[in-house]
Design a protein around this motif. Structure first.
Motif, short mmCIF file in Angstrom:
data_model
loop_
_atom_site.label_atom_id
_atom_site.label_comp_id
_atom_site.label_asym_id
_atom_site.label_seq_id
_atom_site.Cartn_x
_atom_site.Cartn_y
_atom_site.Cartn_z
N MET A 1 -7.49 11.49 -8.75
CA MET A 1 -7.56 10.05 -8.57
C MET A 1 -7.50 9.75 -7.07
N PRO A 2 -8.45 8.98 -6.54
CA PRO A 2 -8.47 8.71 -5.11
C PRO A 2 -7.31 7.81 -4.70
N SER A 3 -6.82 8.04 -3.50
CA SER A 3 -5.73 7.23 -2.97
C SER A 3 -6.28 5.92 -2.42
N HIS A 4 -5.55 4.86 -2.67
CA HIS A 4 -5.94 3.55 -2.13
C HIS A 4 -4.83 3.02 -1.24
N LYS A 5 -4.36 3.87 -0.36
CA LYS A 5 -3.25 3.51 0.52
C LYS A 5 -3.63 2.35 1.44
N MET A 6 -2.65 1.48 1.62
CA MET A 6 -2.82 0.41 2.59
C MET A 6 -2.83 1.04 3.98
N ASN A 7 -3.60 0.48 4.87
CA ASN A 7 -3.62 0.97 6.25
C ASN A 7 -2.37 0.49 6.96
N ARG A 8 -1.60 1.44 7.47
CA ARG A 8 -0.39 1.11 8.21
C ARG A 8 -0.78 0.53 9.57
N PRO A 9 0.05 -0.33 10.11
CA PRO A 9 -0.25 -0.85 11.45
C PRO A 9 -0.25 0.27 12.49
N ALA A 10 -1.20 0.21 13.41
CA ALA A 10 -1.28 1.17 14.50
C ALA A 10 -0.13 0.93 15.47
N LEU A 11 0.16 1.90 16.30
CA LEU A 11 1.27 1.79 17.24
C LEU A 11 1.10 0.63 18.22
N ASP A 12 -0.15 0.23 18.47
CA ASP A 12 -0.38 -0.90 19.39
C ASP A 12 -0.58 -2.22 18.63
N ALA A 13 -0.16 -2.25 17.37
CA ALA A 13 -0.34 -3.46 16.55
C ALA A 13 0.44 -4.63 17.14
N SER A 14 -0.14 -5.80 17.01
CA SER A 14 0.53 -7.02 17.47
C SER A 14 1.56 -7.45 16.41
N GLU A 15 2.43 -8.35 16.81
CA GLU A 15 3.41 -8.90 15.85
C GLU A 15 2.68 -9.54 14.67
N SER A 16 1.58 -10.20 14.94
CA SER A 16 0.79 -10.82 13.88
C SER A 16 0.27 -9.78 12.88
N GLU A 17 -0.17 -8.63 13.38
CA GLU A 17 -0.65 -7.57 12.49
C GLU A 17 0.49 -6.98 11.66
N ILE A 18 1.68 -6.91 12.24
CA ILE A 18 2.86 -6.44 11.51
C ILE A 18 3.15 -7.41 10.36
N LEU A 19 3.13 -8.71 10.66
CA LEU A 19 3.39 -9.72 9.63
C LEU A 19 2.30 -9.71 8.56
N ASP A 20 1.06 -9.48 8.96
CA ASP A 20 -0.04 -9.39 7.99
C ASP A 20 0.18 -8.23 7.02
N TYR A 21 0.69 -7.11 7.52
CA TYR A 21 0.96 -5.97 6.65
C TYR A 21 2.03 -6.34 5.62
N ALA A 22 3.09 -6.99 6.06
CA ALA A 22 4.15 -7.40 5.13
C ALA A 22 3.60 -8.31 4.04
N LYS A 23 2.76 -9.25 4.43
CA LYS A 23 2.16 -10.18 3.46
C LYS A 23 1.23 -9.42 2.51
N SER A 24 0.47 -8.48 3.05
CA SER A 24 -0.43 -7.68 2.20
C SER A 24 0.36 -6.85 1.19
N TRP A 25 1.54 -6.38 1.61
CA TRP A 25 2.39 -5.60 0.71
C TRP A 25 2.86 -6.46 -0.46
N ILE A 26 3.26 -7.69 -0.18
CA ILE A 26 3.70 -8.58 -1.26
C ILE A 26 2.52 -8.94 -2.15
N ARG A 27 1.35 -9.13 -1.56
CA ARG A 27 0.15 -9.40 -2.34
C ARG A 27 -0.15 -8.23 -3.28
N LEU A 28 0.01 -6.99 -2.78
CA LEU A 28 -0.20 -5.80 -3.61
C LEU A 28 0.82 -5.76 -4.75
N ALA A 29 2.08 -6.08 -4.45
CA ALA A 29 3.12 -6.10 -5.49
C ALA A 29 2.78 -7.10 -6.58
#
Length: 130
Positions: free
Chosen positions: A1-29
């Motif tokens: 079964m192929p993995s559908h992992k969310m893309n983690r924020p890169a080390l140079d991610a902005s605060e906005s990108e960090i917050l987007d990841y958190a929101k995407s995680w709740i959307r996935l849940a």
């Protein structure tokens, strides 16, 4: 079964990108289930979060004797989302309101974003009423 992992924020991610990841995680849940979302994160360092534990914590939250369900955060207005950068530059703590049953709840999901080798490592620190 192929993995559908969310893309983690890169080390140079902005605060906005960090917050987007958190929101995407709740959307996935909301869409795929809490345990599917938990599997996207680093193993917990304290609490082993499961669907059963989430249900115990959130049962009857609205005083209706029901088990609330996580809602897509895009469908709920006025959610509080905040990132706090660590003073030592190693990452961010993120608080995100947990939307349940189509509305804002009193629960906050707390994430810990820590800089790894190539991307942020993301931990679910806690889900609780602030």
């Amino acid at each position: 079964m192929p993995s559908h992992k969310m893309n983690r924020p890169a080390l140079d991610a902005s605060e906005s990108e960090i917050l987007d990841y958190a929101k995407s995680w709740i959307r996935l849940a909301a869409r795929k289930g809490f345990e599917a979302a938990v599997s996207e994160l680093e193993p917990s360092r304290s609490v082993h979060w499961t669907q059963s534990l989430l249900e115990q914590v959130t049962f009857d939250h609205f005083g209706d004797g029901c088990q609330p369900r996580i809602t897509d955060p895009d469908k709920v207005q006025d959610l509080h989302v905040e990132a706090y950068e660590y003073n030592d530059g190693t990452g961010y703590a993120v608080d995100h309101d947990l939307p349940l049953d189509g509305k804002r709840s009193d629960f906050t999901v707390q994430f810990d974003f820590r800089k790894g080798v190539t991307e942020y490592l993301v931990y679910l620190d806690d889900i609780h009423v602030l």
